[in-house]
Design a protein around this motif. Structure first.
Motif, PDB file in Angstrom:
ATOM      1  N   THR A  14     -17.960 -13.665   2.486  1.00  0.00           N
ATOM      2  CA  THR A  14     -17.927 -14.673   3.548  1.00  0.00           C
ATOM      3  C   THR A  14     -17.055 -14.167   4.680  1.00  0.00           C
ATOM      4  OG1 THR A  14     -18.202 -16.455   1.933  1.00  0.00           O
ATOM      5  CG2 THR A  14     -17.340 -17.076   4.091  1.00  0.00           C
ATOM      6  N   ILE A  15     -15.968 -13.514   4.309  1.00  0.00           N
ATOM      7  CA  ILE A  15     -15.069 -12.863   5.265  1.00  0.00           C
ATOM      8  C   ILE A  15     -14.810 -11.432   4.807  1.00  0.00           C
ATOM      9  CG2 ILE A  15     -13.839 -14.895   6.124  1.00  0.00           C
ATOM     10  CD1 ILE A  15     -11.688 -14.288   3.926  1.00  0.00           C
ATOM     11  N   GLY A  16     -14.396 -10.601   5.722  1.00  0.00           N
ATOM     12  CA  GLY A  16     -13.811  -9.322   5.361  1.00  0.00           C
ATOM     13  C   GLY A  16     -12.326  -9.516   5.122  1.00  0.00           C
ATOM     14  N   ILE A  17     -11.726  -8.648   4.325  1.00  0.00           N
ATOM     15  CA  ILE A  17     -10.289  -8.721   4.063  1.00  0.00           C
ATOM     16  C   ILE A  17      -9.680  -7.334   4.217  1.00  0.00           C
ATOM     17  CG2 ILE A  17     -10.585 -10.673   2.489  1.00  0.00           C
ATOM     18  CD1 ILE A  17     -10.043  -8.701   0.153  1.00  0.00           C
ATOM     19  N   ASP A  18      -8.351  -7.314   4.366  1.00  0.00           N
ATOM     20  CA  ASP A  18      -7.663  -6.031   4.404  1.00  0.00           C
ATOM     21  C   ASP A  18      -7.429  -5.503   2.990  1.00  0.00           C
ATOM     22  OD1 ASP A  18      -5.916  -8.132   3.908  1.00  0.00           O
ATOM     23  OD2 ASP A  18      -4.246  -7.268   5.021  1.00  0.00           O
ATOM     24  N   ALA A  19      -6.849  -6.339   2.119  1.00  0.00           N
ATOM     25  CA  ALA A  19      -6.510  -5.909   0.763  1.00  0.00           C
ATOM     26  C   ALA A  19      -6.046  -7.120  -0.022  1.00  0.00           C
ATOM     27  CB  ALA A  19      -5.403  -4.847   0.791  1.00  0.00           C
ATOM     28  N   GLU A  20      -5.929  -6.937  -1.339  1.00  0.00           N
ATOM     29  CA  GLU A  20      -5.296  -7.938  -2.196  1.00  0.00           C
ATOM     30  C   GLU A  20      -3.872  -7.454  -2.463  1.00  0.00           C
ATOM     31  OE1 GLU A  20      -7.576  -8.293  -5.736  1.00  0.00           O
ATOM     32  OE2 GLU A  20      -9.411  -8.863  -4.704  1.00  0.00           O
ATOM     33  N   ALA A  21      -2.918  -8.005  -1.760  1.00  0.00           N
ATOM     34  CA  ALA A  21      -1.552  -7.504  -1.866  1.00  0.00           C
ATOM     35  C   ALA A  21      -0.916  -7.920  -3.193  1.00  0.00           C
ATOM     36  CB  ALA A  21      -0.715  -8.028  -0.708  1.00  0.00           C
ATOM     37  N   GLY A  22      -0.304  -6.957  -3.867  1.00  0.00           N
ATOM     38  CA  GLY A  22       0.458  -7.235  -5.074  1.00  0.00           C
ATOM     39  C   GLY A  22       1.946  -7.165  -4.783  1.00  0.00           C
ATOM     40  N   PRO A  23       2.782  -7.199  -5.831  1.00  0.00           N
ATOM     41  CA  PRO A  23       4.228  -7.099  -5.626  1.00  0.00           C
ATOM     42  C   PRO A  23       4.593  -5.805  -4.902  1.00  0.00           C
ATOM     43  CG  PRO A  23       3.736  -7.751  -7.883  1.00  0.00           C
ATOM     44  CD  PRO A  23       2.432  -7.366  -7.257  1.00  0.00           C
ATOM     45  N   THR A  24       5.602  -5.877  -4.060  1.00  0.00           N
ATOM     46  CA  THR A  24       6.017  -4.706  -3.311  1.00  0.00           C
ATOM     47  C   THR A  24       6.606  -3.649  -4.242  1.00  0.00           C
ATOM     48  OG1 THR A  24       7.246  -3.963  -1.352  1.00  0.00           O
ATOM     49  CG2 THR A  24       8.365  -5.515  -2.831  1.00  0.00           C
ATOM     50  N   GLU A  25       6.607  -2.393  -3.786  1.00  0.00           N
ATOM     51  CA  GLU A  25       7.105  -1.301  -4.632  1.00  0.00           C
ATOM     52  C   GLU A  25       7.638  -0.164  -3.764  1.00  0.00           C
ATOM     53  OE1 GLU A  25       3.411  -1.029  -6.639  1.00  0.00           O
ATOM     54  OE2 GLU A  25       2.567   0.420  -5.241  1.00  0.00           O
ATOM     55  N   ILE A  26       8.648   0.477  -4.288  1.00  0.00           N
ATOM     56  CA  ILE A  26       9.196   1.677  -3.667  1.00  0.00           C
ATOM     57  C   ILE A  26       9.329   2.748  -4.733  1.00  0.00           C
ATOM     58  CG2 ILE A  26      11.560   0.830  -4.014  1.00  0.00           C
ATOM     59  CD1 ILE A  26      12.456   2.510  -1.655  1.00  0.00           C
ATOM     60  N   ALA A  27       8.963   3.970  -4.384  1.00  0.00           N
ATOM     61  CA  ALA A  27       9.272   5.133  -5.211  1.00  0.00           C
ATOM     62  C   ALA A  27      10.102   6.078  -4.360  1.00  0.00           C
ATOM     63  CB  ALA A  27       8.006   5.823  -5.698  1.00  0.00           C
ATOM     64  N   VAL A  28      11.133   6.642  -4.967  1.00  0.00           N
ATOM     65  CA  VAL A  28      11.965   7.649  -4.297  1.00  0.00           C
ATOM     66  C   VAL A  28      11.787   8.957  -5.050  1.00  0.00           C
ATOM     67  CG1 VAL A  28      14.282   8.330  -3.608  1.00  0.00           C
ATOM     68  CG2 VAL A  28      13.627   5.906  -3.553  1.00  0.00           C
ATOM     69  N   LEU A  29      11.363   9.981  -4.334  1.00  0.00           N
ATOM     70  CA  LEU A  29      11.235  11.321  -4.908  1.00  0.00           C
ATOM     71  C   LEU A  29      12.434  12.127  -4.435  1.00  0.00           C
ATOM     72  CD1 LEU A  29       7.938  13.399  -4.887  1.00  0.00           C
ATOM     73  CD2 LEU A  29      10.188  14.441  -4.791  1.00  0.00           C
ATOM     74  N   ALA A  30      13.266  12.572  -5.381  1.00  0.00           N
ATOM     75  CA  ALA A  30      14.544  13.159  -4.970  1.00  0.00           C
ATOM     76  C   ALA A  30      14.925  14.344  -5.852  1.00  0.00           C
ATOM     77  CB  ALA A  30      15.641  12.092  -5.033  1.00  0.00           C
ATOM     78  N   ASP A  31      15.678  15.256  -5.256  1.00  0.00           N
ATOM     79  CA  ASP A  31      16.278  16.344  -6.034  1.00  0.00           C
ATOM     80  C   ASP A  31      17.799  16.180  -6.007  1.00  0.00           C
ATOM     81  OD1 ASP A  31      17.126  17.257  -3.537  1.00  0.00           O
ATOM     82  OD2 ASP A  31      15.643  18.868  -3.428  1.00  0.00           O
ATOM     83  N   ALA A  32      18.511  17.200  -6.435  1.00  0.00           N
ATOM     84  CA  ALA A  32      19.962  17.102  -6.586  1.00  0.00           C
ATOM     85  C   ALA A  32      20.693  16.949  -5.257  1.00  0.00           C
ATOM     86  CB  ALA A  32      20.488  18.335  -7.326  1.00  0.00           C
ATOM     87  N   THR A  33      20.011  17.186  -4.128  1.00  0.00           N
ATOM     88  CA  THR A  33      20.678  17.078  -2.828  1.00  0.00           C
ATOM     89  C   THR A  33      20.739  15.637  -2.327  1.00  0.00           C
ATOM     90  OG1 THR A  33      18.630  17.402  -1.563  1.00  0.00           O
ATOM     91  CG2 THR A  33      19.843  19.383  -2.226  1.00  0.00           C
ATOM     92  N   ALA A  34      20.063  14.709  -2.981  1.00  0.00           N
ATOM     93  CA  ALA A  34      19.997  13.323  -2.508  1.00  0.00           C
ATOM     94  C   ALA A  34      21.341  12.626  -2.665  1.00  0.00           C
ATOM     95  CB  ALA A  34      18.923  12.558  -3.272  1.00  0.00           C
ATOM     96  N   ASP A  35      21.588  11.645  -1.809  1.00  0.00           N
ATOM     97  CA  ASP A  35      22.810  10.840  -1.860  1.00  0.00           C
ATOM     98  C   ASP A  35      22.561   9.642  -2.775  1.00  0.00           C
ATOM     99  OD1 ASP A  35      24.662   8.643  -1.084  1.00  0.00           O
ATOM    100  OD2 ASP A  35      25.371  10.100   0.395  1.00  0.00           O
ATOM    101  N   ALA A  36      23.253   9.597  -3.906  1.00  0.00           N
ATOM    102  CA  ALA A  36      23.012   8.551  -4.907  1.00  0.00           C
ATOM    103  C   ALA A  36      23.284   7.156  -4.354  1.00  0.00           C
ATOM    104  CB  ALA A  36      23.880   8.803  -6.144  1.00  0.00           C
ATOM    105  N   GLU A  37      24.294   7.030  -3.514  1.00  0.00           N
ATOM    106  CA  GLU A  37      24.628   5.717  -2.942  1.00  0.00           C
ATOM    107  C   GLU A  37      23.477   5.198  -2.085  1.00  0.00           C
ATOM    108  OE1 GLU A  37      27.848   3.719   0.195  1.00  0.00           O
ATOM    109  OE2 GLU A  37      28.125   5.785  -0.507  1.00  0.00           O
TER     110      GLU A  37
END
Length: 435
Positions: free
Chosen positions: A232-255
């Motif tokens: 009946t309509i077009g949609i962009d997406a079915e949004a789910g819960p937000t999420e973040i992934a951080v890809l890091a090595d030993a140089t990253a700041d833990a804080e």
């Protein structure tokens, strides 16, 4: 608070090592179907009744009066107004650059195909109003639609008890800043239904015309309504819960990494906060930082629920290549890269809604002011879909312009292919033109 899973020395199946929060949109569809039917048959009164039932307040009118928009903008905190204006300006620049050029392809004498981008005619933009207030979502929905040249825009946001049944005044002010004057005090599945079917007042006067497309994030019932009304309509997406992934090595700041994980966790108890790292030391330091930063935070209980849920955690892997493979399989809504030569690492990523490169490009930058769009694919759908953008509101239309000469050159080819497909009338339709 965040669990650590050490996968070093183990065969890793990237597709299975990162669980997600469950979001049963299909299970919610039967619960919204009666709401959709109620709006289709009851019009504006039904939307108002449903707002009273679910939001605890009956708006004085479904459409927000123009003076309320002007008053909200007049009363807006100057610092917030300035921040919104900067966000809008940057978003306009980025989204204008996304406009694809049309093209006209000359295939020979009398044979031209034109590729033409046409904006959607009318769009309904949904702005949530539950746990938090999201004027930034007004910007992220409206700006790309305007950049695409959509001629008719309407915004819906839930009525608020604290504001007499109007949407939150900062939402209204953002609409006013963007020049959107068609705003409705409607939330949830009933708002999506209002956009899809259109609604009339009790006297039969058209109040909200049907739209061609609905965009914007919302809760599971908004997602279920979008699914039920797709077609009946077009949609962009079915949004789910937000999420973040951080890809890091030993140089990253833990804080900083801990702060970024916490920032997404404050959205929702089901939010996913994931660290993928080659450094066990960083993993331990991030856990220590989380334990230090969470107590006393504004949304402490909600953050704790999110960070201790099965959708959050830390994975320690052997190599950067494995970390990238895991990140690609997870296909995060937001992916931050904190590694040596972060840009080179980021360019190896295939699947992510948006990639934030280096320690000074945190996700909150994209949420508000970077110029990018924060309406992004969740739940792994970044493997095959994009975030909201200017092209989301455009359709590619082809204009085929052949002359007698151009068609005659292909007549025998068309006849041969039509015969091979068992559709001889197709070939005959062309052949008759040359007898």
């Amino acid at each position: 608070m965040l669990s650590i899973t050490d996968l070093r020395g183990h065969d890793v199946d990237p597709a299975t090592v990162l669980p997600r929060a469950e979001l049963d949109v299909a299970g919610a569809v039967p619960r919204v179907l009666p709401i959709l039917d109620e709006v289709r048959s009851g019009g504006a009164s039904a939307v108002l009744d449903l707002g009273e039932r679910f939001d605890g307040i009956r708006p004085p009118s479904l459409r927000v009066p123009a003076p309320a928009l002007a008053e909200a903008l007049e009363a807006l905190d100057p610092e917030v107004r300035s921040a919104l204006e900067e966000s809008i300006a940057r978003a306009r620049t980025v989204h204008a650059a996304q406009l694809p050029p049309g093209s006209e392809v000359d295939l020979g004498e009398g044979a031209i195909v034109e590729n033409r981008w046409v904006p959607v005619g009318r769009v309904g933009l949904y702005v949530p109003g539950g746990r938090a207030v999201y004027p930034s979502s007004v910007v992220m929905n409206v700006v790309p639609a305007q950049a695409a040249g959509v001629p008719s825009l309407a915004v819906a946001s839930p009525p608020q008890k604290d504001f007499g049944g109007l949407p939150h005044p900062v939402i209204l002010a953002a609409c006013a800043l963007l020049g959107v004057d068609e705003v409705y005090a409607a939330g949830g599945a009933q708002a999506v239904a209002m956009f899809a079917y259109g609604v009339n007042d009790d006297d039969g006067t058209r109040l909200c015309a049907p739209v061609d497309m609905v965009t914007g994030p919302g809760n599971i019932y908004v997602a279920a309504a979008k699914r039920a009304l797709l077609g009946t309509i077009g949609i962009d997406a079915e949004a789910g819960p937000t999420e973040i992934a951080v890809l890091a090595d030993a140089t990253a700041d833990a804080e900083w990494v801990a702060a970024d994980l916490i920032s997404q966790a404050e959205h929702d108890p089901m939010a996913g906060s994931v660290l993928i790292t080659t450094s066990p030391e960083l993993a331990r330091d991030v856990v220590a930082q989380v334990q230090e930063q969470v107590p006393g935070s504004f949304h402490e209980e909600q953050v704790r629920q999110a960070l201790t849920g099965p959708q959050s955690g830390i994975l320690v892997v052997d190599t950067l290549a494995t970390a990238i493979a895991v990140a690609d399989a997870y296909a995060a809504e937001h992916l931050e890269v904190h590694t040596v030569d972060a840009l080179a690492t980021a360019r190896r990523i295939r699947n992510a809604g948006a990639v934030f490169v280096g320690p000074y490009s945190p996700v909150p930058l994209g949420d508000y002011s970077s110029g990018s769009n924060h309406v992004l694919p969740t739940g792994g759908s970044a493997r095959y879909s994009s975030g909201l953008n200017t092209v989301s509101f455009l359709r590619l239309q082809q204009l085929i312009r052949y002359s007698e000469t151009g068609l005659k050159e292909l007549a025998s080819n068309i006849s041969a292919l039509a015969g091979a497909e068992g559709l001889p009338a197709h070939g005959e339709a062309v052949a008759r033109r040359f007898r």
